[in-house]
Each structure stands twice: as C-alpha cells, then as structure tokens.
Design a protein around this motif. Sequence first.
Motif, PDB file in Angstrom:
ATOM      1  N   SER A   1       0.784  -1.233   0.000  1.00  0.00           N
ATOM      2  CA  SER A   1       0.000   0.000   0.000  1.00  0.00           C
ATOM      3  C   SER A   1       0.820   1.288   0.000  1.00  0.00           C
ATOM      4  N   VAL A   2       2.065   1.246   0.464  1.00  0.00           N
ATOM      5  CA  VAL A   2       2.841   2.491   0.586  1.00  0.00           C
ATOM      6  C   VAL A   2       3.346   2.971  -0.769  1.00  0.00           C
ATOM      7  N   ASP A   3       3.750   4.237  -0.796  1.00  0.00           N
ATOM      8  CA  ASP A   3       4.224   4.841  -2.037  1.00  0.00           C
ATOM      9  C   ASP A   3       5.688   4.534  -2.314  1.00  0.00           C
ATOM     10  N   VAL A   4       6.502   4.431  -1.256  1.00  0.00           N
ATOM     11  CA  VAL A   4       7.922   4.166  -1.426  1.00  0.00           C
ATOM     12  C   VAL A   4       8.405   3.311  -0.262  1.00  0.00           C
ATOM     13  N   VAL A   5       9.360   2.432  -0.547  1.00  0.00           N
ATOM     14  CA  VAL A   5       9.925   1.540   0.465  1.00  0.00           C
ATOM     15  C   VAL A   5      11.429   1.805   0.547  1.00  0.00           C
ATOM     16  N   TYR A   6      11.874   2.282   1.694  1.00  0.00           N
ATOM     17  CA  TYR A   6      13.290   2.585   1.881  1.00  0.00           C
ATOM     18  C   TYR A   6      14.001   1.381   2.497  1.00  0.00           C
ATOM     19  N   SER A   7      15.190   1.118   1.965  1.00  0.00           N
ATOM     20  CA  SER A   7      15.990  -0.005   2.453  1.00  0.00           C
ATOM     21  C   SER A   7      17.370   0.499   2.875  1.00  0.00           C
ATOM     22  N   PRO A   8      17.859   0.050   4.047  1.00  0.00           N
ATOM     23  CA  PRO A   8      19.167   0.500   4.506  1.00  0.00           C
ATOM     24  C   PRO A   8      20.333  -0.337   4.006  1.00  0.00           C
ATOM     25  N   GLY A   9      20.061  -1.427   3.285  1.00  0.00           N
ATOM     26  CA  GLY A   9      21.166  -2.276   2.862  1.00  0.00           C
ATOM     27  C   GLY A   9      20.737  -3.321   1.858  1.00  0.00           C
ATOM     28  N   ARG A  10      21.724  -4.044   1.349  1.00  0.00           N
ATOM     29  CA  ARG A  10      21.496  -5.005   0.273  1.00  0.00           C
ATOM     30  C   ARG A  10      20.587  -6.155   0.694  1.00  0.00           C
ATOM     31  N   LEU A  11      20.784  -6.696   1.899  1.00  0.00           N
ATOM     32  CA  LEU A  11      20.009  -7.871   2.302  1.00  0.00           C
ATOM     33  C   LEU A  11      18.534  -7.534   2.496  1.00  0.00           C
ATOM     34  N   SER A  12      18.255  -6.429   3.196  1.00  0.00           N
ATOM     35  CA  SER A  12      16.847  -6.054   3.376  1.00  0.00           C
ATOM     36  C   SER A  12      16.210  -5.678   2.040  1.00  0.00           C
ATOM     37  N   ARG A  13      16.996  -5.098   1.148  1.00  0.00           N
ATOM     38  CA  ARG A  13      16.490  -4.754  -0.184  1.00  0.00           C
ATOM     39  C   ARG A  13      16.090  -6.020  -0.943  1.00  0.00           C
ATOM     40  N   THR A  14      16.916  -7.060  -0.848  1.00  0.00           N
ATOM     41  CA  THR A  14      16.637  -8.312  -1.543  1.00  0.00           C
ATOM     42  C   THR A  14      15.326  -8.928  -1.073  1.00  0.00           C
ATOM     43  N   VAL A  15      15.083  -8.900   0.239  1.00  0.00           N
ATOM     44  CA  VAL A  15      13.831  -9.443   0.772  1.00  0.00           C
ATOM     45  C   VAL A  15      12.651  -8.582   0.346  1.00  0.00           C
ATOM     46  N   ALA A  16      12.810  -7.260   0.417  1.00  0.00           N
ATOM     47  CA  ALA A  16      11.723  -6.357   0.035  1.00  0.00           C
ATOM     48  C   ALA A  16      11.316  -6.567  -1.419  1.00  0.00           C
ATOM     49  N   LEU A  17      12.278  -6.872  -2.284  1.00  0.00           N
ATOM     50  CA  LEU A  17      11.986  -7.063  -3.702  1.00  0.00           C
ATOM     51  C   LEU A  17      11.147  -8.307  -3.971  1.00  0.00           C
ATOM     52  N   LYS A  18      11.006  -9.164  -2.978  1.00  0.00           N
ATOM     53  CA  LYS A  18      10.092 -10.302  -3.109  1.00  0.00           C
ATOM     54  C   LYS A  18       8.636  -9.836  -3.075  1.00  0.00           C
ATOM     55  N   HIS A  19       8.433  -8.596  -2.599  1.00  0.00           N
ATOM     56  CA  HIS A  19       7.068  -8.124  -2.359  1.00  0.00           C
ATOM     57  C   HIS A  19       6.719  -6.827  -3.075  1.00  0.00           C
TER      58      HIS A  19
END
Length: 238
Positions: A26-44
């Motif tokens: 639902s959010v407009d933007v998703v901020y990630s502090p690093g590569r690993l959290s970014r990789t998981v976020a990209l699943k969604h």
Amino acid sequence: MTLYGIGLGPGEGDLVTVRGKEILDSVDVVYSPGRLSRTVALKHVEESKIGDLDFPMTRDEDKLRTAWKAAAEEIAPQAREGDAAFVTLGDPNIYSTFGHLRRTLDAFHPEVEVEIVPGVSAMTAFATALDVEIEAGAGLSLREAANGHAPTGPDRMILFKVTDAPATHEGLVEAGYDVTYGRRLYMKQGETIITDDPSEIDERDYYTLAYAVKRDLNIEPATAKFAVDEHDSEEGEA
C-alpha cells in the motif's frame, strides 16, 4: 500520513508477516538501509518502488549522525505527503538500524507519524532452526558476543553477532556451557550452517548466533506427568 517501520523477518521472503506484506503493497515508497533487506523487500514490491539510502560502514559517530540526518531529510517529505516504509531484517525495535532513524525523525521532523510493524527475529526463530525448546518457566538471556566476547552467568543465553566463534567458544566451554551455533538462519543469502564445532564457522560473519546452555543444568520438559499407581498398572495388564 505515516512512516512504517517494517520488520522483514530473518531473511526469507515468505517469513514477512501478513501485516507487513499488506503495508508494503500500500505504501508509495519503500526505503531499504542495505542489500540484504532490499533483496527481501523485492520479493514483495517492484524495484521502482525501492528508495535506497546510503549508510557508511563506520563507527565514527559524526559520520553516522550525518548519514541518519540525511536519511531523515529524504524520508520526511514522503511520509508527510503519503505513506512510506523503512524495512529492516528482523524486528524494527530489536537491535535494528530503524532506531537511529526514528530518533532522528523525532528530533528534526517530529510531525512525521511513525508506526512499527513487528517482524520475526532471528533471536526467536533460532529455537526452531536449532530444534531447541525453551520450556515454560525457563529463563533466556540475550547477549552480544562480537569479536570473541564470551559473556557468562545466565543458565541459558542466545548470543548474537558471534564474529569470532572459536574465541567465544573457548570462553563459554571453560565457563561450563554447551554451545550450538547457527549462521544465516532462514536467510537465502549465503550458506546456512548449524553446528557445535566452532572451527566450521571460524570466518567472520555478522549473521552468526549461538545458543549456550549450562552443562549441568537440569532441564525438565514442559509436559504434565501422570503417576500410574500399582493398582492401575495391574488392571491394565489384566
């Protein structure tokens, strides 16, 4: 509008909570502090929805404050005008980078509404990964054990940031503990290792934890015990 601090869990995309997934959608933007959290976020979420932030790998407090202030300056307008999320592995309130951002926002952008969405933490998921039961009434202490540190005292401990397993192991064994190690539990990135031999994980890895239990600890299973008297036993045999 709101900034959501979302815990992504220990590293596997399907361990994100239903609530976390709904907000990421639902959010407009998703901020990630690093590569690993970014990789998981990209699943969604789509990659176009990800806002990367730059945090230096340093202990220099001035550089860190500057980085967090810059992150808050980037995020605050998005959270005022719409909904945004900041994702982190584990839980946002348990040894997480999100705490730095939240304190910075409180100081410089107090008008930003913040909501926490808890996530599965490796500090609890370890029990399933290591097939360990922490029975009802048992005490469990959480300790940091970076750079070979070997904290002692409690009967049971979960140690995180075990970056020098052999040195930590030596101190724990001398203090009377049995130790099991878990590296990159529930993480797609890197090799998952579960072992009681510290030589198998002697290279430095931030995502290593250990479960230490006193060797002479008398652990009673958390089950009900039913006494069978002699009369009942004889009737059963008949």
